[in-house]
Design an enzyme around this catalytic site. Sequence first.
Site, PDB file in Angstrom:
ATOM      1  CE  LYS A 287     -41.007 -81.977 -47.836  1.00 36.78           C
ATOM      2  NZ  LYS A 287     -39.591 -81.599 -47.693  1.00 36.78           N
ATOM      3  CG  ASN A 288     -39.548 -80.047 -51.460  1.00 39.02           C
ATOM      4  OD1 ASN A 288     -39.577 -80.160 -50.236  1.00 39.02           O
ATOM      5  ND2 ASN A 288     -39.167 -81.021 -52.266  1.00 39.02           N
TER       6      ASN A 288
ATOM      7  NE  ARG B  24     -29.492 -81.151 -47.618  1.00 45.51           N
ATOM      8  CZ  ARG B  24     -28.249 -80.751 -47.794  1.00 45.51           C
ATOM      9  NH1 ARG B  24     -27.389 -80.808 -46.818  1.00 45.51           N
ATOM     10  NH2 ARG B  24     -27.849 -80.297 -48.965  1.00 45.51           N
TER      11      ARG B  24
ATOM     12  CB  CYS C 161     -22.261 -80.564 -44.391  1.00 42.77           C
ATOM     13  SG  CYS C 161     -23.777 -81.314 -44.900  1.00 42.77           S
TER      14      CYS C 161
ATOM     15  NE  ARG D  81     -21.938 -85.562 -53.366  1.00 42.39           N
ATOM     16  CZ  ARG D  81     -22.867 -86.379 -53.831  1.00 42.39           C
ATOM     17  NH1 ARG D  81     -22.847 -87.637 -53.501  1.00 42.39           N
ATOM     18  NH2 ARG D  81     -23.808 -85.923 -54.614  1.00 42.39           N
TER      19      ARG D  81
ATOM     20  CG  ASP E 247     -38.511 -85.798 -53.438  1.00 38.92           C
ATOM     21  OD1 ASP E 247     -37.508 -86.393 -53.009  1.00 38.92           O
ATOM     22  OD2 ASP E 247     -38.689 -84.575 -53.270  1.00 38.92           O
TER      23      ASP E 247
ATOM     24  NE  ARG F 218     -39.014 -83.992 -42.954  1.00 39.16           N
ATOM     25  CZ  ARG F 218     -38.205 -84.296 -43.959  1.00 39.16           C
ATOM     26  NH1 ARG F 218     -37.654 -85.471 -44.043  1.00 39.16           N
ATOM     27  NH2 ARG F 218     -37.943 -83.397 -44.893  1.00 39.16           N
TER      28      ARG F 218
HETATM   29  C1  UD1 Z   1     -34.512 -80.719 -52.727  1.00 40.34           C
HETATM   30  C2  UD1 Z   1     -35.813 -81.214 -52.136  1.00 40.34           C
HETATM   31  C3  UD1 Z   1     -35.847 -82.737 -52.071  1.00 40.34           C
HETATM   32  C4  UD1 Z   1     -35.543 -83.318 -53.442  1.00 40.34           C
HETATM   33  C5  UD1 Z   1     -34.255 -82.735 -54.000  1.00 40.34           C
HETATM   34  C6  UD1 Z   1     -33.957 -83.191 -55.423  1.00 40.34           C
HETATM   35  C7  UD1 Z   1     -36.393 -79.448 -50.587  1.00 40.34           C
HETATM   36  C8  UD1 Z   1     -36.632 -79.047 -49.180  1.00 40.34           C
HETATM   37  N1  UD1 Z   1     -35.964 -80.687 -50.781  1.00 40.34           N
HETATM   38  O1  UD1 Z   1     -33.464 -81.098 -51.824  1.00 40.34           O
HETATM   39  O2  UD1 Z   1     -37.142 -83.135 -51.647  1.00 40.34           O
HETATM   40  O3  UD1 Z   1     -35.394 -84.713 -53.321  1.00 40.34           O
HETATM   41  O4  UD1 Z   1     -34.327 -81.294 -54.011  1.00 40.34           O
HETATM   42  O5  UD1 Z   1     -35.027 -82.933 -56.248  1.00 40.34           O
HETATM   43  O6  UD1 Z   1     -36.653 -78.694 -51.503  1.00 40.34           O
HETATM   44  N2  UD1 Z   1     -25.453 -81.780 -53.468  1.00 40.34           N
HETATM   45  C9  UD1 Z   1     -24.099 -81.606 -53.322  1.00 40.34           C
HETATM   46  N3  UD1 Z   1     -23.647 -80.375 -52.986  1.00 40.34           N
HETATM   47  C10 UD1 Z   1     -24.464 -79.307 -52.790  1.00 40.34           C
HETATM   48  C11 UD1 Z   1     -25.838 -79.486 -52.940  1.00 40.34           C
HETATM   49  C12 UD1 Z   1     -26.329 -80.748 -53.280  1.00 40.34           C
HETATM   50  O7  UD1 Z   1     -23.339 -82.518 -53.504  1.00 40.34           O
HETATM   51  O8  UD1 Z   1     -23.979 -78.213 -52.483  1.00 40.34           O
HETATM   52  C13 UD1 Z   1     -25.967 -83.106 -53.835  1.00 40.34           C
HETATM   53  C14 UD1 Z   1     -26.867 -83.697 -52.756  1.00 40.34           C
HETATM   54  O9  UD1 Z   1     -26.097 -84.394 -51.797  1.00 40.34           O
HETATM   55  C15 UD1 Z   1     -27.743 -84.612 -53.559  1.00 40.34           C
HETATM   56  C16 UD1 Z   1     -27.889 -83.868 -54.893  1.00 40.34           C
HETATM   57  O10 UD1 Z   1     -26.815 -82.947 -54.959  1.00 40.34           O
HETATM   58  O11 UD1 Z   1     -27.103 -85.834 -53.791  1.00 40.34           O
HETATM   59  C17 UD1 Z   1     -29.207 -83.132 -55.054  1.00 40.34           C
HETATM   60  O12 UD1 Z   1     -29.348 -82.193 -54.030  1.00 40.34           O
HETATM   61  P1  UD1 Z   1     -30.265 -80.889 -54.167  1.00 40.34           P
HETATM   62  O13 UD1 Z   1     -30.801 -80.772 -55.564  1.00 40.34           O
HETATM   63  O14 UD1 Z   1     -29.497 -79.742 -53.635  1.00 40.34           O
HETATM   64  O15 UD1 Z   1     -31.469 -81.246 -53.208  1.00 40.34           O
HETATM   65  P2  UD1 Z   1     -32.011 -80.442 -51.971  1.00 40.34           P
HETATM   66  O16 UD1 Z   1     -32.149 -78.994 -52.296  1.00 40.34           O
HETATM   67  O17 UD1 Z   1     -31.265 -80.817 -50.749  1.00 40.34           O
END
Ligand code: UD1
Length: 426
Positions: A24-25, A94, A118, A123, A309, A401
Site C-alpha cells: 500500500k505505502n 493523509r 496541521c 509538526r 506498523d 484501507r
Molecule cells: C508513512 C507510512 C506509515 C508509517 C510511517 C512510518 C504511508 C502512506 N504511510 O507515514 O504507514 O507508519 O511512514 O514508517 O507511507 N513528522 C513530522 N513532520 C513532518 C513529517 C513527519 O513531525 O513533516 C512526524 C510524524 O508526525 C510522525 C513521524 O514524523 O510522528 C513519522 O512520520 P513519517 O515518517 O513522515 O510517516 P508518514 O510518511 O506519514
Amino acid sequence: MNQEVIIVRGNHTLKGDVRVSGAKNSALKLMAASILGQGETILHNVPLISDIELMSEVLARLGATVVREGHTLRINTADVDSCETPYELVSKMRASISVLGPLIGRFGEARVAMPGGCQIGARKIDMHLVGLEALGVAFDVDHGVLAATTPNGLRGTHVYLEFPSVGATENMLMAAVTAEGHTAIENAACEPEIEDLANMLNAMGARVAGAGTSLIEIEGVPLSTLHPCEHTTVGDRIEAGTFLAGGALTGGPLTVHGIDPAFLRMAIMKLRAMGCDVETGDDWITVRREEPLSSVDIQTLPHPGFPTDLQAQFMLLAALADDVSVITENVFENRFMFAAELMRMGADVTLDDHHAIVRGVDNLEGAPVSSTDLRAGAALVLAGIVADGETSVHHLEHIDRGYEDYVGKLASLGADIRRVPADSLR
Ligand code: UD1
C-alpha cells in the site's frame, strides 16, 4: 460507512501458504509519481484496498484517468490540468499530500488542503515544507489550503532532514527530479518503498541514486525528458509481517510469499528472540513455533529499525509471552490505542508515556472489540483467532484501507472467520 463486522472463533491455528499483495505505502506514492510521466503509466501488483481507490479519486480530480484491470492500474496523466487536492479527500487519507511533490515537479505549483490539525511550522508536515522550500518552493496558506509556487523555478539543494520522515523524503524526491542541478537529501528515510519509488522514477527518465540509504542524490532532468513507464509494486512487508505474527502466535508453520526477507530483518530477529523458527528464501519467509513465546523488548524506529506498523501485532505476541516485555513507540505519539482493546480481551498492559509494559498472560478471551486504526484492526483479528470463544471486530473501514481480502486469506490459512452485516448481530 462500512456496516460489516468480522466474527472470528478462537483456538485455531494458522498454517499453510499465503501470498502478500503489493505494498500500500508504495503503490500510493507510485500513483502520485505518475503525474510526472505525462502519459499512460502502467502499475502492476496494486492492492485492491480502499486507500488505492481514494488515491485514484485524487488523481481523477486532477484530471487523470485511472482504469483498473485486476491488480493493474493504467493511469493516464496527459490531461492533468488541475493542481488542487481538496480537503474532503486529504482529510480521508493523509497520503493524499504525496501529490504535492510531483505537482510541483510538473507544474511548478500545487494547491493541497492542509491535513487536519496541521499548521505550517508545527509538526506533521513541517519537514515536507522545509525540504521543498530548500528546492525553491514558496508556501502560503489560503483558507486551509497549502498553496505552493516556485517564483524562481526549482533548483537543486542539499538538505539534512531533522528526522527521516517517509512522506517528507518522498515529496522532496518527487519534486527534485525536475529541479535544475544536483540535490542531496541527507538523513533520508530508508524504507524499501522509497527505493521502489526511486526505481520507478528512474524508469521514467529521472536520475536518482542512493534510495534505500540515508543519502539520496538526484541529478535534475528537464520535465520534457520524463516519460511514463510500466512498473511492478514491491510486496507489502507489513502485510507479510502481520501474517508472520499470526503464524508465530498460533505455531504455524506459515509461509508468506511475494516478499523480500531483507525488508523484515528486524521483525524476523524479534520473532527468533521470541522462540520462533524462521526460514527465508528469495521471496518467502516461513515461521513455526513449538516452544512457548518468550518475552522481548521492542522499540519502533525508522527503517531498518522495527516498523511502527508492526507494533500492535507484536504487542499481541508479547501479551501471550512468558514474562514481561517493554514496547517503546518512537515514531508516532498515541499509537497505543490498540492496548486498550487488547486489555478488553484479558491482556495485561500498563502504559507509561511512549512505553507499554506488557505482562504475558496464559490466554485471551474473545470479546467485541473495535479497530482503532489499520494495524490495530489487523492485530485484533489475530487476537480473536487465538482467544477462547468468539470475537467480533468492529470498524472494518480501517482494515479495508490496507489489507486486501484479509478475511479470505486468513480463512485459507485455517481461521474460522467471516464477515457479516453488523445488523445481523442484534
Ligand atoms: C508513512 C507510512 C506509515 C508509517 C510511517 C512510518 C504511508 C502512506 N504511510 O507515514 O504507514 O507508519 O511512514 O514508517 O507511507 N513528522 C513530522 N513532520 C513532518 C513529517 C513527519 O513531525 O513533516 C512526524 C510524524 O508526525 C510522525 C513521524 O514524523 O510522528 C513519522 O512520520 P513519517 O515518517 O513522515 O510517516 P508518514 O510518511 O506519514
